[in-house]
Scaffold this motif. Sequence first.
Motif, PDB file in Angstrom:
ATOM      1  N   CYS A  62      45.813   8.717 -49.054  1.00  0.00           N
ATOM      2  CA  CYS A  62      47.273   8.849 -48.962  1.00  0.00           C
ATOM      3  C   CYS A  62      47.654   9.850 -47.881  1.00  0.00           C
ATOM      4  O   CYS A  62      48.577   9.614 -47.096  1.00  0.00           O
ATOM      5  N   ASN A  63      46.938  10.970 -47.826  1.00  0.00           N
ATOM      6  CA  ASN A  63      47.212  11.980 -46.804  1.00  0.00           C
ATOM      7  C   ASN A  63      46.982  11.423 -45.401  1.00  0.00           C
ATOM      8  O   ASN A  63      47.755  11.706 -44.469  1.00  0.00           O
ATOM      9  N   ASP A  64      45.926  10.620 -45.235  1.00  0.00           N
ATOM     10  CA  ASP A  64      45.661   9.990 -43.943  1.00  0.00           C
ATOM     11  C   ASP A  64      46.783   9.039 -43.553  1.00  0.00           C
ATOM     12  O   ASP A  64      47.205   8.990 -42.387  1.00  0.00           O
ATOM     13  N   LEU A  65      47.252   8.260 -44.521  1.00  0.00           N
ATOM     14  CA  LEU A  65      48.330   7.308 -44.260  1.00  0.00           C
ATOM     15  C   LEU A  65      49.609   8.046 -43.858  1.00  0.00           C
ATOM     16  O   LEU A  65      50.296   7.652 -42.911  1.00  0.00           O
ATOM     17  N   ALA A  66      49.914   9.121 -44.562  1.00  0.00           N
ATOM     18  CA  ALA A  66      51.107   9.912 -44.233  1.00  0.00           C
ATOM     19  C   ALA A  66      50.998  10.504 -42.826  1.00  0.00           C
ATOM     20  O   ALA A  66      51.974  10.502 -42.060  1.00  0.00           O
ATOM     21  N   LYS A  67      49.818  10.990 -42.487  1.00  0.00           N
ATOM     22  CA  LYS A  67      49.607  11.558 -41.150  1.00  0.00           C
ATOM     23  C   LYS A  67      49.815  10.509 -40.071  1.00  0.00           C
ATOM     24  O   LYS A  67      50.429  10.774 -39.030  1.00  0.00           O
ATOM     25  N   ALA A  68      49.315   9.295 -40.319  1.00  0.00           N
ATOM     26  CA  ALA A  68      49.494   8.211 -39.349  1.00  0.00           C
ATOM     27  C   ALA A  68      50.975   7.871 -39.160  1.00  0.00           C
ATOM     28  O   ALA A  68      51.408   7.537 -38.056  1.00  0.00           O
ATOM     29  N   VAL A 113      44.854  -6.140 -47.802  1.00  0.00           N
ATOM     30  CA  VAL A 113      43.429  -6.436 -47.798  1.00  0.00           C
ATOM     31  C   VAL A 113      42.727  -5.280 -48.512  1.00  0.00           C
ATOM     32  O   VAL A 113      43.303  -4.199 -48.680  1.00  0.00           O
ATOM     33  N   PRO A 114      41.487  -5.438 -48.955  1.00  0.00           N
ATOM     34  CA  PRO A 114      40.809  -4.366 -49.685  1.00  0.00           C
ATOM     35  C   PRO A 114      40.625  -3.096 -48.848  1.00  0.00           C
ATOM     36  O   PRO A 114      40.294  -3.166 -47.664  1.00  0.00           O
ATOM     37  N   TYR A 115      40.887  -1.955 -49.471  1.00  0.00           N
ATOM     38  CA  TYR A 115      40.614  -0.670 -48.816  1.00  0.00           C
ATOM     39  C   TYR A 115      39.405   0.015 -49.440  1.00  0.00           C
ATOM     40  O   TYR A 115      38.896   1.011 -48.913  1.00  0.00           O
ATOM     41  N   PHE A 116      38.932  -0.515 -50.571  1.00  0.00           N
ATOM     42  CA  PHE A 116      37.771   0.053 -51.247  1.00  0.00           C
ATOM     43  C   PHE A 116      37.142  -1.050 -52.082  1.00  0.00           C
ATOM     44  O   PHE A 116      37.829  -1.987 -52.508  1.00  0.00           O
ATOM     45  N   VAL A 218      39.671  -3.533 -54.346  1.00  0.00           N
ATOM     46  CA  VAL A 218      40.961  -2.930 -54.696  1.00  0.00           C
ATOM     47  C   VAL A 218      41.824  -2.796 -53.450  1.00  0.00           C
ATOM     48  O   VAL A 218      41.317  -2.641 -52.331  1.00  0.00           O
ATOM     49  N   ALA A 219      43.146  -2.861 -53.650  1.00  0.00           N
ATOM     50  CA  ALA A 219      44.092  -2.906 -52.538  1.00  0.00           C
ATOM     51  C   ALA A 219      45.165  -1.834 -52.680  1.00  0.00           C
ATOM     52  O   ALA A 219      45.419  -1.320 -53.769  1.00  0.00           O
ATOM     53  N   LEU A 220      45.800  -1.513 -51.567  1.00  0.00           N
ATOM     54  CA  LEU A 220      47.045  -0.757 -51.593  1.00  0.00           C
ATOM     55  C   LEU A 220      48.140  -1.744 -51.991  1.00  0.00           C
ATOM     56  O   LEU A 220      47.999  -2.946 -51.795  1.00  0.00           O
ATOM     57  N   PHE A 221      49.234  -1.238 -52.541  1.00  0.00           N
ATOM     58  CA  PHE A 221      50.320  -2.155 -52.879  1.00  0.00           C
ATOM     59  C   PHE A 221      51.676  -1.504 -52.665  1.00  0.00           C
ATOM     60  O   PHE A 221      51.826  -0.285 -52.698  1.00  0.00           O
ATOM     61  N   THR A 222      52.663  -2.359 -52.405  1.00  0.00           N
ATOM     62  CA  THR A 222      54.055  -1.938 -52.266  1.00  0.00           C
ATOM     63  C   THR A 222      54.920  -3.117 -52.687  1.00  0.00           C
ATOM     64  O   THR A 222      54.408  -4.121 -53.194  1.00  0.00           O
ATOM     65  N   ASN A 223      56.222  -3.029 -52.472  1.00  0.00           N
ATOM     66  CA  ASN A 223      57.113  -4.124 -52.845  1.00  0.00           C
ATOM     67  C   ASN A 223      56.750  -5.383 -52.070  1.00  0.00           C
ATOM     68  O   ASN A 223      56.505  -5.333 -50.862  1.00  0.00           O
ATOM     69  N   LEU A 229      56.004  -3.231 -43.921  1.00  0.00           N
ATOM     70  CA  LEU A 229      55.160  -2.176 -44.453  1.00  0.00           C
ATOM     71  C   LEU A 229      53.779  -2.711 -44.821  1.00  0.00           C
ATOM     72  O   LEU A 229      52.756  -2.059 -44.562  1.00  0.00           O
ATOM     73  N   ILE A 230      53.735  -3.900 -45.419  1.00  0.00           N
ATOM     74  CA  ILE A 230      52.443  -4.499 -45.776  1.00  0.00           C
ATOM     75  C   ILE A 230      51.609  -4.730 -44.525  1.00  0.00           C
ATOM     76  O   ILE A 230      50.396  -4.461 -44.504  1.00  0.00           O
ATOM     77  N   ASN A 231      52.256  -5.192 -43.441  1.00  0.00           N
ATOM     78  CA  ASN A 231      51.549  -5.384 -42.171  1.00  0.00           C
ATOM     79  C   ASN A 231      50.998  -4.058 -41.659  1.00  0.00           C
ATOM     80  O   ASN A 231      49.846  -3.984 -41.199  1.00  0.00           O
ATOM     81  N   TYR A 232      51.799  -2.999 -41.752  1.00  0.00           N
ATOM     82  CA  TYR A 232      51.358  -1.668 -41.305  1.00  0.00           C
ATOM     83  C   TYR A 232      50.179  -1.190 -42.146  1.00  0.00           C
ATOM     84  O   TYR A 232      49.200  -0.654 -41.612  1.00  0.00           O
ATOM     85  N   LEU A 233      50.256  -1.377 -43.451  1.00  0.00           N
ATOM     86  CA  LEU A 233      49.173  -0.941 -44.337  1.00  0.00           C
ATOM     87  C   LEU A 233      47.873  -1.677 -44.036  1.00  0.00           C
ATOM     88  O   LEU A 233      46.791  -1.080 -44.033  1.00  0.00           O
ATOM     89  N   ASN A 234      47.976  -2.976 -43.776  1.00  0.00           N
ATOM     90  CA  ASN A 234      46.777  -3.750 -43.440  1.00  0.00           C
ATOM     91  C   ASN A 234      46.128  -3.237 -42.154  1.00  0.00           C
ATOM     92  O   ASN A 234      44.905  -3.099 -42.076  1.00  0.00           O
ATOM     93  N   LEU A 235      46.960  -2.938 -41.157  1.00  0.00           N
ATOM     94  CA  LEU A 235      46.435  -2.426 -39.894  1.00  0.00           C
ATOM     95  C   LEU A 235      45.845  -1.029 -40.102  1.00  0.00           C
ATOM     96  O   LEU A 235      44.798  -0.692 -39.525  1.00  0.00           O
ATOM     97  N   PHE A 236      46.473  -0.230 -40.947  1.00  0.00           N
ATOM     98  CA  PHE A 236      45.954   1.112 -41.229  1.00  0.00           C
ATOM     99  C   PHE A 236      44.565   1.039 -41.859  1.00  0.00           C
ATOM    100  O   PHE A 236      43.655   1.779 -41.473  1.00  0.00           O
TER     101      PHE A 236
END
Length: 268
Positions: A62-68, A113-116, A218-223, A229-236
């Motif tokens: 989460c901290n990495d995502l916020a920094k990005a 997509v899976p992050y872990f 397991v995946a990150l999730f949002t609305n 945002l989902i596109n950004y999370l996938n690229l992250f």
Amino acid sequence: MKTSVLAFGLVAATALTSPAHADKLDDIIGSGTLRCAVVLDFPPMGSRDENNNPVGFDVDYCNDLAKALGVTAEIVETPFPERIPALMSGRVDVGVASTSDTLERAKTVGMTVPYFAFEMAVTANDKTGIKSFEDMKGKVVGATAGTFEAIALEKQVKEWGAGEFRPYQTQADVFLALSQGQIDATVSTSTVAQANVKTGKFAGISVVGKAPFDIDYVALFTNREEYGLINYLNLFINQQVRTGRYAELYEKWVGGELPSLAVNGVYR
């Protein structure tokens, strides 16, 4: 016909003059804060240190995502059953909470997509000489009752037609029994296995290899409607792997062989 044309013109004019609605990605950047739902009773993914500060793989993620994003991370402690309700009620922006990417959940939230990946690992008492899953055949094995790995392991013992399976109430009970020699080996998620070995509380045990059971992605999730945002999370997530940060966090919090996030035959 004239009435219809006039009505269409009014609607079009209204659409052009109305302010555009900022999406969640813009909202997060504009607010300067990213609120992450994180489970803090699930080490090494999330827990609290001796000073009661949130720590763990998911916390760092989460901290990495916020920094990005150029914002500040806010860790919102969220028990497993409250992960999706926390998002739906607006208390969090994103779930970084070891959430399995099931089709049922995807009816309610947007998943990345899976992050872990939680792989199943074999942990054995050092005195047994067990070095692999197949070496468990004919041995006394155990796992936490009712879990996926316990059901799979008990089934495997029956298929082998040799050995004994013993169920336990908690993971701590399993690893204590393993350390004391009451059982020869166990199967658990790789994170649980590595975390218990690292504590030093259970002497004489080692993670010796993988178990051939299904991987829990397991995946990150949002609305689900927040496509930007989902596109950004996938690229992250992609960037975390490409830069080596995923491997770095895994070694820091889990250790051992890095699980692949690729799904064979689907994407690599």
